[in-house]
Scaffold this motif. Structure first.
Motif, PDB file in Angstrom:
ATOM      1  N   GLN A  36      -2.963  15.198  27.757  1.00 43.59           N
ATOM      2  CA  GLN A  36      -1.990  15.099  26.921  1.00 43.59           C
ATOM      3  C   GLN A  36      -0.646  15.064  26.889  1.00 43.59           C
ATOM      4  OE1 GLN A  36      -2.882  16.562  23.495  1.00 43.59           O
ATOM      5  NE2 GLN A  36      -1.205  15.737  23.229  1.00 43.59           N
ATOM      6  N   ARG A  41      -3.373   8.754  13.209  1.00 45.10           N
ATOM      7  CA  ARG A  41      -4.656   9.033  12.925  1.00 45.10           C
ATOM      8  C   ARG A  41      -5.922   8.074  12.371  1.00 45.10           C
ATOM      9  NH1 ARG A  41      -0.428  13.240  10.322  1.00 45.10           N
ATOM     10  NH2 ARG A  41       0.367  13.933  12.435  1.00 45.10           N
ATOM     11  N   GLY A  55       2.967   8.049  22.002  1.00 45.42           N
ATOM     12  CA  GLY A  55       3.398   8.139  21.099  1.00 45.42           C
ATOM     13  C   GLY A  55       4.631   8.179  21.164  1.00 45.42           C
ATOM     14  N   GLN A  56       5.281   9.153  21.772  1.00 47.46           N
ATOM     15  CA  GLN A  56       6.780   8.226  21.990  1.00 47.46           C
ATOM     16  C   GLN A  56       7.184   6.902  21.927  1.00 47.46           C
ATOM     17  OE1 GLN A  56       8.976  10.867  21.683  1.00 47.46           O
ATOM     18  NE2 GLN A  56       7.580  12.060  20.295  1.00 47.46           N
ATOM     19  N   GLN A 105       6.434   9.261  15.279  1.00 45.66           N
ATOM     20  CA  GLN A 105       6.890   8.845  16.403  1.00 45.66           C
ATOM     21  C   GLN A 105       5.631   9.812  16.574  1.00 45.66           C
ATOM     22  OE1 GLN A 105      10.007   9.824  18.379  1.00 45.66           O
ATOM     23  NE2 GLN A 105      10.144   8.128  19.193  1.00 45.66           N
ATOM     24  N   ARG A 106       4.327   9.339  17.150  1.00 48.18           N
ATOM     25  CA  ARG A 106       3.083   9.957  17.422  1.00 48.18           C
ATOM     26  C   ARG A 106       1.714   8.669  17.236  1.00 48.18           C
ATOM     27  NH1 ARG A 106       0.665   9.384  12.729  1.00 48.18           N
ATOM     28  NH2 ARG A 106       1.235   9.916  10.815  1.00 48.18           N
ATOM     29  N   GLU A 128      -5.241   7.576  17.623  1.00 45.53           N
ATOM     30  CA  GLU A 128      -6.525   8.974  18.003  1.00 45.53           C
ATOM     31  C   GLU A 128      -7.743   8.607  18.186  1.00 45.53           C
ATOM     32  OE1 GLU A 128      -5.218  11.929  15.821  1.00 45.53           O
ATOM     33  OE2 GLU A 128      -3.064  12.381  16.913  1.00 45.53           O
ATOM     34  N   GLN A 183      -0.629  10.808  26.253  1.00 38.58           N
ATOM     35  CA  GLN A 183      -0.760  10.328  24.827  1.00 38.58           C
ATOM     36  C   GLN A 183      -0.022  10.745  23.946  1.00 38.58           C
ATOM     37  OE1 GLN A 183      -5.022  12.079  23.209  1.00 38.58           O
ATOM     38  NE2 GLN A 183      -5.838  13.116  24.778  1.00 38.58           N
ATOM     39  N   ASP A 184       1.674  12.549  24.503  1.00 34.27           N
ATOM     40  CA  ASP A 184       2.285  12.384  23.597  1.00 34.27           C
ATOM     41  C   ASP A 184       3.248  11.013  24.064  1.00 34.27           C
ATOM     42  OD1 ASP A 184       1.687  14.365  23.016  1.00 34.27           O
ATOM     43  OD2 ASP A 184       2.484  15.853  23.827  1.00 34.27           O
TER      44      ASP A 184
END
Length: 251
Positions: free
Chosen positions: A200, A218, A207-208, A214-215, A191, A203-204
């Protein structure tokens, strides 16, 4: 190496991974010098953290020398987070080679910039008195999983980050005589401001692709690993993937 009371220099410290690292080190009691471009929010961040801002382009030897000199003595920690990632294929849509200048720029900032900071900081560290345990400093560089799983459109970025990975061990071996450790972190999909501009849903979706969790990663997870590398005296000459077990697809 103790963080409390240490002098730390963080490049790219005004945003993303560098900002999270600067904040964590400051919370741990370090005297933090943020190195970033004059146009960045470095001055405001440094004021917030009670640290110092040194405006510098990491590719400029004189500006980096001034930034290292601006850090409180003795310099014990350096974290290289400055970098760029503009995409460019080898051939454009009509089969014409992409401009060489674009490739050169990425190598100049990411790889040569890291080496410029690393070498000048190491020279400063080598002149300091060691701690009771013989340590003079810790240098943490930032590669990427692209060093190993570079995607289409990433030849310059992957090459620059692969270079950072490759220089880690020989530099660690050379600087061992001074009590300076050198490690590298290879983050996955994090991120950062680069990804924050995506919708978004995009971004999701990214992450998957990460097996678990699964993100997106950070920034403070990167900073936490930096802290561990500083404090664990037996970590040296190593590149550590921080990626949730992702292995990037070709595109």
């Amino acid at each position: 190496m103790e963080i409390t009371g240490a002098s730390a220099l963080v490049t790219g410290g005004a945003s993303g991974l560098g900002l999270a690292t600067a904040r964590r080190l400051a919370r741990g009691g370090a005297n933090v010098t943020i190195v970033d471009l004059p146009t960045s929010a470095g001055a405001e961040i440094a004021a917030e953290l009670g640290g110092t801002f040194a405006a510098a382009d990491v590719t400029d030897p004189e500006q980096v020398a001034a930034a290292v000199a601006a850090a409180a003595a003795p310099l014990r920690v350096v974290v290289n987070c400055a970098g760029i990632a503009p995409p460019a294929k080898v051939l454009d849509r009509d089969g014409t080679p992409s401009p060489l200048a674009a490739f050169t720029k990425v190598i100049q900032v990411n790889l040569i910039g890291t080496y410029n900071v690393l070498s000048q900081a190491a020279a400063s560290m080598a002149r300091t008195d060691p701690t009771d345990s013989g340590d003079r400093g810790v240098i943490v560089n930032t590669a990427s999983v692209a060093a190993f799983d570079g995607q289409i459109g990433q030849p310059a970025y992957a090459a620059s980050k692969g270079g950072i990975h490759a220089l880690t061990l020989p530099v660690a071996r050379e600087l061992a005589r001074y009590g300076i450790r050198v490690c590298t972190i290879a983050p996955g999909i994090m991120e950062t401001p680069m990804l924050a501009g995506l919708p978004q849903a995009a971004q999701d979706s990214l992450g998957q692709q990460v097996p678990y969790p699964q993100r997106l990663g950070r920034p403070d997870e990167y900073a936490a690993l930096v802290q561990h590398l500083i404090e664990n005296g037996y970590l040296n000459g190593e590149t550590i993937r921080l990626d949730g077990a992702i292995r990037m697809a070709p595109k």
